[in-house]
Design a protein around this motif. Structure first.
Motif, PDB file in Angstrom:
ATOM      1  N   CYS A 489      29.501  -3.818  19.860  1.00  0.00           N
ATOM      2  CA  CYS A 489      30.047  -2.538  20.298  1.00  0.00           C
ATOM      3  C   CYS A 489      31.189  -2.636  21.314  1.00  0.00           C
ATOM      4  N   PRO A 490      31.060  -3.395  22.408  1.00  0.00           N
ATOM      5  CA  PRO A 490      32.140  -3.374  23.415  1.00  0.00           C
ATOM      6  C   PRO A 490      33.496  -3.774  22.847  1.00  0.00           C
ATOM      7  N   ASP A 491      33.526  -4.847  22.056  1.00  0.00           N
ATOM      8  CA  ASP A 491      34.800  -5.316  21.505  1.00  0.00           C
ATOM      9  C   ASP A 491      35.315  -4.391  20.415  1.00  0.00           C
ATOM     10  N   LEU A 492      34.415  -3.818  19.632  1.00  0.00           N
ATOM     11  CA  LEU A 492      34.839  -2.914  18.554  1.00  0.00           C
ATOM     12  C   LEU A 492      35.457  -1.646  19.131  1.00  0.00           C
ATOM     13  N   PHE A 493      34.813  -1.066  20.127  1.00  0.00           N
ATOM     14  CA  PHE A 493      35.351   0.164  20.720  1.00  0.00           C
ATOM     15  C   PHE A 493      36.613  -0.110  21.533  1.00  0.00           C
ATOM     16  N   LYS A 494      36.701  -1.283  22.117  1.00  0.00           N
ATOM     17  CA  LYS A 494      37.942  -1.642  22.819  1.00  0.00           C
ATOM     18  C   LYS A 494      39.093  -1.781  21.824  1.00  0.00           C
ATOM     19  N   ALA A 495      38.810  -2.418  20.687  1.00  0.00           N
ATOM     20  CA  ALA A 495      39.842  -2.555  19.642  1.00  0.00           C
ATOM     21  C   ALA A 495      40.280  -1.188  19.139  1.00  0.00           C
ATOM     22  N   LEU A 496      39.361  -0.232  19.086  1.00  0.00           N
ATOM     23  CA  LEU A 496      39.689   1.121  18.660  1.00  0.00           C
ATOM     24  C   LEU A 496      40.728   1.761  19.575  1.00  0.00           C
ATOM     25  N   GLN A 497      40.728   1.358  20.833  1.00  0.00           N
ATOM     26  CA  GLN A 497      41.674   1.931  21.792  1.00  0.00           C
ATOM     27  C   GLN A 497      42.950   1.111  21.958  1.00  0.00           C
ATOM     28  N   THR A 498      42.899  -0.191  21.629  1.00  0.00           N
ATOM     29  CA  THR A 498      44.040  -1.054  21.961  1.00  0.00           C
ATOM     30  C   THR A 498      44.845  -1.523  20.757  1.00  0.00           C
ATOM     31  N   VAL A 512      34.064   1.475  12.329  1.00  0.00           N
ATOM     32  CA  VAL A 512      33.276   2.295  13.253  1.00  0.00           C
ATOM     33  C   VAL A 512      32.482   3.338  12.470  1.00  0.00           C
ATOM     34  N   ALA A 513      33.150   4.025  11.539  1.00  0.00           N
ATOM     35  CA  ALA A 513      32.464   5.047  10.735  1.00  0.00           C
ATOM     36  C   ALA A 513      31.305   4.440   9.957  1.00  0.00           C
ATOM     37  N   ALA A 514      31.528   3.276   9.366  1.00  0.00           N
ATOM     38  CA  ALA A 514      30.477   2.618   8.580  1.00  0.00           C
ATOM     39  C   ALA A 514      29.331   2.148   9.475  1.00  0.00           C
ATOM     40  N   CYS A 515      29.653   1.650  10.676  1.00  0.00           N
ATOM     41  CA  CYS A 515      28.600   1.229  11.616  1.00  0.00           C
ATOM     42  C   CYS A 515      27.732   2.421  12.018  1.00  0.00           C
ATOM     43  N   VAL A 516      28.358   3.563  12.298  1.00  0.00           N
ATOM     44  CA  VAL A 516      27.606   4.776  12.652  1.00  0.00           C
ATOM     45  C   VAL A 516      26.625   5.121  11.537  1.00  0.00           C
ATOM     46  N   GLU A 517      27.099   5.094  10.298  1.00  0.00           N
ATOM     47  CA  GLU A 517      26.256   5.440   9.156  1.00  0.00           C
ATOM     48  C   GLU A 517      25.168   4.404   8.933  1.00  0.00           C
ATOM     49  N   THR A 518      25.516   3.119   9.050  1.00  0.00           N
ATOM     50  CA  THR A 518      24.545   2.045   8.825  1.00  0.00           C
ATOM     51  C   THR A 518      23.448   2.053   9.878  1.00  0.00           C
ATOM     52  N   LEU A 519      23.819   2.269  11.129  1.00  0.00           N
ATOM     53  CA  LEU A 519      22.840   2.226  12.222  1.00  0.00           C
ATOM     54  C   LEU A 519      21.889   3.422  12.180  1.00  0.00           C
ATOM     55  N   GLY A 520      22.418   4.616  11.936  1.00  0.00           N
ATOM     56  CA  GLY A 520      21.587   5.805  11.998  1.00  0.00           C
ATOM     57  C   GLY A 520      21.250   6.180  13.431  1.00  0.00           C
ATOM     58  N   VAL A 521      20.255   7.038  13.565  1.00  0.00           N
ATOM     59  CA  VAL A 521      19.882   7.557  14.893  1.00  0.00           C
ATOM     60  C   VAL A 521      19.207   6.477  15.719  1.00  0.00           C
ATOM     61  N   GLY A 522      19.512   6.464  17.031  1.00  0.00           N
ATOM     62  CA  GLY A 522      18.739   5.652  17.965  1.00  0.00           C
ATOM     63  C   GLY A 522      19.358   4.345  18.395  1.00  0.00           C
ATOM     64  N   PHE A 523      20.572   4.046  17.953  1.00  0.00           N
ATOM     65  CA  PHE A 523      21.162   2.755  18.301  1.00  0.00           C
ATOM     66  C   PHE A 523      22.381   2.894  19.208  1.00  0.00           C
ATOM     67  N   ILE A 524      23.143   3.955  19.063  1.00  0.00           N
ATOM     68  CA  ILE A 524      24.310   4.160  19.917  1.00  0.00           C
ATOM     69  C   ILE A 524      23.843   4.920  21.158  1.00  0.00           C
ATOM     70  N   ASP A 525      23.853   4.244  22.314  1.00  0.00           N
ATOM     71  CA  ASP A 525      23.354   4.903  23.525  1.00  0.00           C
ATOM     72  C   ASP A 525      24.417   5.837  24.112  1.00  0.00           C
ATOM     73  N   SER A 526      24.056   6.548  25.168  1.00  0.00           N
ATOM     74  CA  SER A 526      24.930   7.584  25.724  1.00  0.00           C
ATOM     75  C   SER A 526      26.236   7.000  26.256  1.00  0.00           C
ATOM     76  N   THR A 527      26.170   5.815  26.853  1.00  0.00           N
ATOM     77  CA  THR A 527      27.390   5.179  27.368  1.00  0.00           C
ATOM     78  C   THR A 527      28.330   4.803  26.231  1.00  0.00           C
ATOM     79  N   GLN A 528      27.755   4.230  25.192  1.00  0.00           N
ATOM     80  CA  GLN A 528      28.566   3.856  24.025  1.00  0.00           C
ATOM     81  C   GLN A 528      29.150   5.089  23.351  1.00  0.00           C
ATOM     82  N   MET A 529      28.364   6.162  23.279  1.00  0.00           N
ATOM     83  CA  MET A 529      28.860   7.391  22.655  1.00  0.00           C
ATOM     84  C   MET A 529      30.026   7.962  23.445  1.00  0.00           C
TER      85      MET A 529
END
Length: 840
Positions: A489-498, A512-529
């Motif tokens: 997550c940290p490197d993927l979201f950083k790449a999304l911005q840079t 990112v879209a595919a990871c959201v769908e693959t993970l489903g509910v309960g994996f992306i915490d509030s900080t990551q969101m």
């Protein structure tokens, strides 16, 4: 400056330096130069003149090695300059001068001038694309006679021009000119006395077929394969007797490209090529034949993938055995610089696609060299520009860091690294759980490569791999998946911005879209969101600001048609990126539903701004798509936002842009589905949309290719209003029959499901308005449903319940033999064949 370029008494490096200065000026201030057109004509003339400065070599056409292009030669530097000039100034300014200057060159008795004229056509295609499209047939047909030119280098240049046009103008070039170009290039494959020309004709065919619609190639497939078989056979014998291999290497690649384009239609010709290809793979062992063997491995695997497992099965075990032996170099490891390595890596991936899960047994052999290649570290250096000890000919590329420093990277090995990364993506995608034992090692390779700025496609592969790696370990439990996601997550979201390259940013967004769908509910915490939301917010603001800059550019004094063309290209790019942002939000709504609404609040202002009348159509489309997702996945919150989008939803139903109409129509239909019944809060709104929807459906161009999907969404919207709000029993005969005459659906199978299910609801309810007196409309209903099956908007594998309803209806009709016989006698033959299978 143009006088310096023209003066052949001045040293070549000085002339090239001045040419570089002039072209850079054109790139830096294109609008200014376009206004000084009197400067452009002599510049184009001198560049073309410099392109003629080529030395004659008596044995050039008979050489068996393709020479490396020397960038310090005047002709090469001039050709590159013409390419850059066309891209900078655009076709409207440059093309007329090129055409005017090349016309006498092509008639010259000196071969160098004819050669340069044809190479100019190759060089200017990218920059002059829009302008050249209007003259494409004229230019291409004007080139064709030079395939028969007495000088081999002119024939070579003509192949180059046709091949480049095949790439630059695909698929228009192929559709318009296949009847003239294909036979002419195939004839040149008989030029045995000039292998450089013969091979380049094969290369031009590769370009032609690379993006060629399959329907174009199929009528030629038999004659093409006969020609290729003859050349392959004769060149294989020539290899055995003289060790000449140039044409053979090329023809093997051409055969693979034909198979790739023809796909399963290549199956009848499989036996014409596989024996010779296996013979070459088994016997080409010497070091000078490594490239030939690598290309043969590539061709075999591409042909196997094209024809499929059933046809390839008889050779699969033998091929796999040969690949295993080649992988270990008959007992030892292949050398790192062996050209077979990259071909081998790609071939294994294709074999994985062909044999599927059975491929896991080969991973212990395949993975070690693949992982080594994926971990290649490039050699880099920071050097003084005046004292650089490094040479471009040794594989170094340079970028200026400042006036005092140059950054250099040695590109050797980067393509192997890229190929390896692409293949890791393939294995993770195809093998799923079967790849789980390697995911931990692979994810630790891939995540750091998100910032591998030496090669765009490596970053792309790194991003693409991540959702597949997560999917492959889901069976290991939530804790394991969460640990991997927290690493990603940290490197993927950083790449999304840079990430600065739009094409790679789009791939990162897809990941990112595919990871959201693959993970489903309960994996992306509030900080990551919050990090993800901030990245999306920045992207939306950037898009907003770019549109404001475009508005200013259109008011600038330098604004002209070429500037507008650049703006349109930027808009296409932004359209693609906004689509990816929409995909991420779609998946977030899909996974989190109403729980995403609070987070969506922080992005709403941008989507509301995108709906303003002065914003471009692409923004209208994607903003409406996002609000469509709100309706679909968070209907309880629609009332909160309806003031932002409801009015526009109705207005955009008749927008000039098909994508906007489609999104708006989908939204209206979604409101009917989510808020059903005669007491729906959106009943009045949906009913008031019907006249606009009808106007679109009944428009004179509504069924044209660009409009048909939007039109079918309008039909679907009315269908949903009928079914969920007005209710079928309240529809009068005229309304219902008008609706029925809009069928069948031709393109949109997703909306076809709703439409055909409603049709069957009416049939199963014995609706008298639809069936007609004495079942007079039943035959037409049968034709509509049969057409849906034929055009694949009704598919058993996608919608088995719908197909079961269709088959049940056909069987009920067949029970009445007289009725069925009457129907069968009145329908097209194609439908009769289909129904004979469906109704039994």
């Amino acid at each position: 400056s143009i006088k310096v370029i023209a003066d052949m008494d001045i040293a070549d490096n000085w002339r090239q330096l001045v040419l570089e200065l002039v072209v850079t000026l054109c790139e830096s201030a294109p609008a200014m130069i376009r206004k000084k057109e009197q400067f452009v004509s002599p510049l184009v003339t001198q560049i073309l003149k410099m392109m003629t400065e080529i030395d004659d070599e008596d044995d050039w056409a008979q050489q068996d090695e393709a020479e490396d292009v020397a960038s310090d030669e005047n002709s090469v530097a001039a050709e590159a300059a013409l390419d850059r000039l066309a891209c900078a100034l655009g076709g409207k300014v440059v093309l007329p001068h090129i055409l005017e200057a090349t016309s006498p060159m092509l008639k010259s008795e000196q071969w160098q001038y004819r050669y340069a004229g044809l190479m100019a056509v190759s060089a200017c295609g990218e920059g002059c694309k829009k302008t050249m499209e209007g003259f494409l047939s004229q230019i291409a047909l004007g080139c064709l006679p030079y395939l028969q030119d007495p000088h081999p280098r002119v024939r070579f240049a003509c192949c180059n021009a046709l091949g480049q046009m095949s790439t630059d103008f695909a698929p228009t070039f192929q559709k318009k000119l296949h009847a003239e170009v294909l036979p002419a290039l195939m004839m040149l494959l008989d030029d045995d006395g000039n292998p450089r020309v013969q091979g380049h004709a094969g290369a031009a065919l590769v370009n032609f077929f690379d993006e060629c619609p399959q329907s174009i190639i199929l009528p030629y497939l038999g004659s093409l394969c006969q020609k290729m078989q003859a050349v392959l056979g004769s060149k294989t014998m020539e290899l055995a007797s003289t060790n000449r291999k140039l044409v053979l290497e090329q023809i093997i690649t051409t055969i693979a490209t034909i198979a790739d384009t023809a796909s399963n239609h290549f199956a009848p010709y499989y036996g014409m090529f596989m024996p010779n290809l296996k013979f070459i793979m088994q016997n080409a062992h010497s070091s000078e034949l490594r490239l030939l063997r690598g290309k043969t491995i590539e061709s075999i695997s591409l042909i196997g993938l094209a024809v499929g497992k059933e046809v390839f099965y008889s050779d699969a075990a033998e091929i796999m055995d040969m690949l295993l032996k080649a992988q270990t170099d008959e007992g030892g490891e292949l050398e790192a610089d062996d050209p077979q390595v990259s071909y081998m890596i790609s071939a294994w991936a294709r074999m994985c696609k062909i044999i599927g899960s059975q491929f896991t047994a080969y991973l212990p052999v395949v993975m070690p060299p693949l992982l080594r290649a994926a971990q290649i570290k490039p050699e880099i250096a920071v050097v003084d520009p005046d004292e650089t000890p490094l040479d471009e000919e040794d594989g170094w590329e340079f970028l200026p860091l400042s006036d005092q420093q140059i950054f250099g990277v040695k590109t050797a090995g980067l393509e192997d690294k890229n190929t390896a990364c692409q293949m890791l993506v393939c294995y993770a995608r195809e093998l799923k759980e079967g790849f789980a034992d390697y995911t931990e090692q692979v994810v630790k390779i891939m995540v750091p490569l998100l910032k591998f700025y030496f090669h765009d496609l490596i970053r792309s592969a790194a991003a693409e791999s991540l959702p597949y790696l997560l999917e492959s370990v889901k069976h290991k439990g939530e804790d394991y998946v969460r640990e991997m996601w927290n690493y990603i997550c940290p490197d993927l979201f950083k790449a999304l911005q840079t990430e600065m390259e739009p094409e790679i940013l789009a791939v990162i967004m897809e990941s990112v879209a595919a990871c959201v769908e693959t993970l489903g509910v309960g994996f992306i915490d509030s900080t990551q969101m919050e990090q993800l939301t901030e990245a999306l917010r920045k992207q939306l603001k950037k898009n907003y600001d770019k549109e404001e800059e475009r508005k200013k550019a259109r008011k600038d004094e330098d604004y002209d048609e070429e500037v507008e063309q650049t703006i349109e290209e930027e808009l296409d790019q932004d359209d693609y990126l906004l689509g990816k942002v929409s995909d991420i939000i779609h998946n977030l709504f899909g996974v989190y539903g109403e729980d995403f609404v609070q987070i969506f609040d922080s992005l709403t202002e941008y989507f509301v701004a995108m709906l303003a009348p002065d914003r471009p159509s692409l923004e209208h489309q994607w903003a409406i798509c996002v609000f469509d997702d709100l309706i679909d996945y968070a209907p309880n919150s629609v009332h909160k936002y309806q003031g932002h989008f409801l009015k526009q939803l109705m207005e955009f139903l008749t927008d000039s842009c098909p994508g906007v109409r489609q999104a708006a129509a989908y939204g209206v239909g979604a409101l009917a589905v989510k808020f059903p019944g005669p007491d729906s809060p959106y009943k009045a709104f949906c009913q008031s949309c019907i006249p606009r929807l009808v106007n679109v459906i009944q428009g004179s161009t509504s069924r044209e290719e660009d409009n048909v999907t939007a039109t079918e969404n309008c039909i679907s919207a009315i269908t949903k209003i009928f079914k969920y709000i007005i209710l079928a029993e309240n529809l009068d005969e005229a309304t219902l029959l008008t609706w029925f005459r809009w069928l069948p659906i031709q393109e949109d199978e997703e909306e076809g499901v709703h439409i055909y299910n409603f049709l069957l609801d009416l049939v199963e309810a014995n609706n008298p308005h639809l069936l007609g007196s004495d079942n007079s409309n039943v035959r037409d209903i049968v034709i509509v449903l049969a057409e849906g099956i034929i055009n694949k908007t009704i598919r058993a594998e996608e919608e088995p319940e719908l197909m079961s309803r269709v088959e049940a209806f056909f069987r009920s009709l067949q029970a009445n033999e007289q009725l069925w016989a009457g129907i069968i006698s009145q329908i097209p033959d194609t439908h009769k064949v289909l129904l004979s299978g469906q109704a039994t």
